[in-house]
Design an enzyme around this catalytic site. Sequence first.
Site, PDB file in Angstrom:
ATOM      1  N   LYS A 217      -7.976 -20.623  23.307  1.00 57.39           N
ATOM      2  CA  LYS A 217      -6.912 -20.034  23.063  1.00 57.39           C
ATOM      3  C   LYS A 217      -5.500 -20.435  23.711  1.00 57.39           C
ATOM      4  CE  LYS A 217      -4.272 -15.565  22.524  1.00 57.39           C
ATOM      5  NZ  LYS A 217      -4.473 -14.201  22.688  1.00 57.39           N
ATOM      6  N   GLU A 223     -12.425 -24.448  33.048  1.00 59.00           N
ATOM      7  CA  GLU A 223     -13.985 -24.567  32.567  1.00 59.00           C
ATOM      8  C   GLU A 223     -13.963 -25.338  31.298  1.00 59.00           C
ATOM      9  OE1 GLU A 223     -12.646 -21.697  33.719  1.00 59.00           O
ATOM     10  OE2 GLU A 223     -14.105 -20.414  34.588  1.00 59.00           O
ATOM     11  N   GLY A 278      -8.810 -12.937  22.860  1.00 62.32           N
ATOM     12  CA  GLY A 278      -9.913 -14.054  22.950  1.00 62.32           C
ATOM     13  C   GLY A 278     -11.348 -13.380  22.628  1.00 62.32           C
ATOM     14  N   ARG A 279     -11.727 -12.097  22.883  1.00 67.69           N
ATOM     15  CA  ARG A 279     -12.648 -11.256  22.717  1.00 67.69           C
ATOM     16  C   ARG A 279     -12.783 -10.708  21.411  1.00 67.69           C
ATOM     17  NH1 ARG A 279      -9.750  -9.398  26.595  1.00 67.69           N
ATOM     18  NH2 ARG A 279      -8.708  -7.237  26.601  1.00 67.69           N
ATOM     19  N   GLU A 364     -14.278  -6.135  29.309  1.00 64.84           N
ATOM     20  CA  GLU A 364     -12.736  -6.784  29.607  1.00 64.84           C
ATOM     21  C   GLU A 364     -11.933  -6.147  29.037  1.00 64.84           C
ATOM     22  OE1 GLU A 364     -11.614 -10.866  28.029  1.00 64.84           O
ATOM     23  OE2 GLU A 364     -12.068 -11.543  30.012  1.00 64.84           O
ATOM     24  N   HIS A 395     -40.971  -4.433  28.276  1.00 60.25           N
ATOM     25  CA  HIS A 395     -41.979  -4.952  29.350  1.00 60.25           C
ATOM     26  C   HIS A 395     -40.888  -5.455  30.447  1.00 60.25           C
ATOM     27  CE1 HIS A 395     -45.117  -4.488  26.486  1.00 60.25           C
ATOM     28  NE2 HIS A 395     -44.224  -4.955  25.607  1.00 60.25           N
ATOM     29  N   LYS A 512      -8.764 -16.471  39.520  1.00 54.13           N
ATOM     30  CA  LYS A 512      -8.713 -17.865  38.977  1.00 54.13           C
ATOM     31  C   LYS A 512      -7.621 -18.618  39.874  1.00 54.13           C
ATOM     32  CE  LYS A 512      -8.774 -17.012  33.896  1.00 54.13           C
ATOM     33  NZ  LYS A 512      -8.044 -16.893  32.728  1.00 54.13           N
TER      34      LYS A 512
HETATM   35  O1  F6P Z   1     -10.473 -15.372  31.796  1.00 54.38           O
HETATM   36  C1  F6P Z   1     -10.622 -14.595  30.773  1.00 54.38           C
HETATM   37  C2  F6P Z   1     -10.286 -14.955  29.327  1.00 54.38           C
HETATM   38  O2  F6P Z   1      -9.008 -15.129  29.415  1.00 54.38           O
HETATM   39  C3  F6P Z   1     -10.839 -14.405  28.241  1.00 54.38           C
HETATM   40  O3  F6P Z   1      -9.933 -13.235  28.004  1.00 54.38           O
HETATM   41  C4  F6P Z   1     -10.806 -15.378  27.278  1.00 54.38           C
HETATM   42  O4  F6P Z   1     -11.758 -14.943  26.070  1.00 54.38           O
HETATM   43  C5  F6P Z   1     -11.351 -16.664  28.061  1.00 54.38           C
HETATM   44  O5  F6P Z   1     -10.904 -16.455  29.141  1.00 54.38           O
HETATM   45  C6  F6P Z   1     -11.116 -18.000  27.472  1.00 54.38           C
HETATM   46  O6  F6P Z   1      -9.725 -18.211  27.192  1.00 54.38           O
HETATM   47  P1  F6P Z   1      -8.970 -19.553  26.436  1.00 54.38           P
HETATM   48  O7  F6P Z   1      -9.746 -19.180  24.962  1.00 54.38           O
HETATM   49  O8  F6P Z   1      -7.650 -19.253  26.536  1.00 54.38           O
HETATM   50  O9  F6P Z   1      -9.616 -20.604  26.921  1.00 54.38           O
END
Ligand code: F6P
Length: 549
Positions: A217, A223, A278-279, A364, A395, A512
């Site tokens: 987003k 990452e 995002g979620r 979150e 199990h 972060k």
């Molecule tokens: O660090 C948390 C977060 O901002 C989440 O809320 C989000 O889903 C995820 O990182 C990924 O964010 P992006 O889609 O901006 O890479």
Amino acid sequence: MSGMALDAVGQSVPLTERPAWQALAAHQRRIGTLHLRQLFADDPLRGERLVAEGLDLYLDYSKNRVTDETMLLLQQLARDCGVAERIAAMFDGQPINTTEQRAALHVALRAPAGTRIVTEGADVVPQVQAVLAQMAAFAEAVRCGDWRGHDGREIKNIVNIGIGGSDLGPVMTYEALRHYSRRELHSGSISNVVGADFAEVTRALDPGETLFIVCSKSFKTQETLTNAQAARAWCLAHFKDEAAIKRHFVAVSSNTDGVAGFGIDPANMFVFWDWVGGRYSTDSAIGLSTMLAIGEASFRAMLAGFHAMDQHFRQAPPQHNLPLLMALLAVWNTNFLGIESVAVLPYAHYLKRFPAYLQQLTMESNGKHVTRAGAPVGVATAPICWGEPGTNGQHSFYQLLHQGTRPVACDFIAFCQPLAPLGRQQDMLLANLLAQTEALAFGSAGMAGQQDDVAQPWRTCAGNRPTNTILAPRLTPHTLGQLIALYEHSVFVQGVIWDIDSFDQWGVELGKVLAQRIIAELAPEHAQELAHDSSTNALIRRYRQQRLA
Ligand code: F6P
């Protein structure tokens, strides 16, 4: 419904001082020790009464430690906390994400064409529909072989690169709907910033047949951008031609400049908007990899399932309203019974990633310590959410569910018709689910013909552990949409009652920022003295010593 309780100066009355909360606390003191054995014995029809049905989903909440009065008091709490008003505000596109001053309009992502949902003066539905059409055209082009790789070969591998909501949602929906997917298209995902993830996903792939979907987003997530750069290098190592990027990379983002800066042609970009969290984004363009796998028709059926649950949430009366009931039971368990965790236990192998998806959705969203106004919440908020599919979990960790010292509330989810019938396996699966909910509710002394042996207390299961059971006929795209929206709205209602902003995630920012600082300190050439605490300093020094060994 009445609005949120206000005191004489217009300040929100603290939750625990509201009459509805205090009535619930008093009620809990009266019924708190009642055992489910007693509740069922007193009411032979309890298991048929304390249920609710909406669309394809049947919710049996009779094995919760509640009475009719509990449910009425919880509904009063919902009225007192202004749940109806906040639901209306969400669907109206008001900036209910107060700390970020924006709407939370995921419901617009599945609103049918022609619906009007306005935020900041603009009807967002036409934009949503336009992106859906763009996704559908692209998915069809890839699926039928019109979209080809740089050397003219068909795409056979789709790799989603993203993290958090840009990974958990698409991975969960893909796994859940794998039965409906085109098997010739191989799907993979890379999320973690660790070379092993990248290496394992790409090792058997041919770059000429591979399409990367970079999902972010913000298009700023470290990452994801790192993995996207690795994928870019992997692709260019094969083609040695920059022009290959536009055939092998597309992006899903709300940040056009970021996408262009990375080198992905904005023509190959699918947008979504800052009013989609995002979620809450798996039904936006973030679901592109899912649409590629299952096709436009199934994706739209999933959206219709989401929308049907949205309508149910808005219209169903409280006693039949599935998300509201789930939320109120969660508040009861969390705040009045002191249950700190929820296990999500799908007896459906295709839902194996559903617990991981719900971890982000619930924790979150509602893992917050202050109200929207910044005051301490004063009560426990999001329970810890975890889980694994049954029967595997039986199990492994069910021992704790039955005899541990800290009770866990459980959501059992199952479908009556198997997607891959095999002998009597489905009966066996469901028999196990039913046995578990029975054992958790009634314990060893509740079983016909059994009495607890006081000389062997290790054999005793006390029971009285609350469970929900969600049963549906069959796992389809439509049912999956219903199920996801059920949990989205339940989480929202819980947040309304706790008066927190369920749509921000400030708590993830500090880590972060610190990681950015530390990454520079891990470089071999870093010469400055470390200025962290003694533990972090020592760990950095040890890592530096051993990383090259
Ligand atoms: O660090 C948390 C977060 O901002 C989440 O809320 C989000 O889903 C995820 O990182 C990924 O964010 P992006 O889609 O901006 O890479």
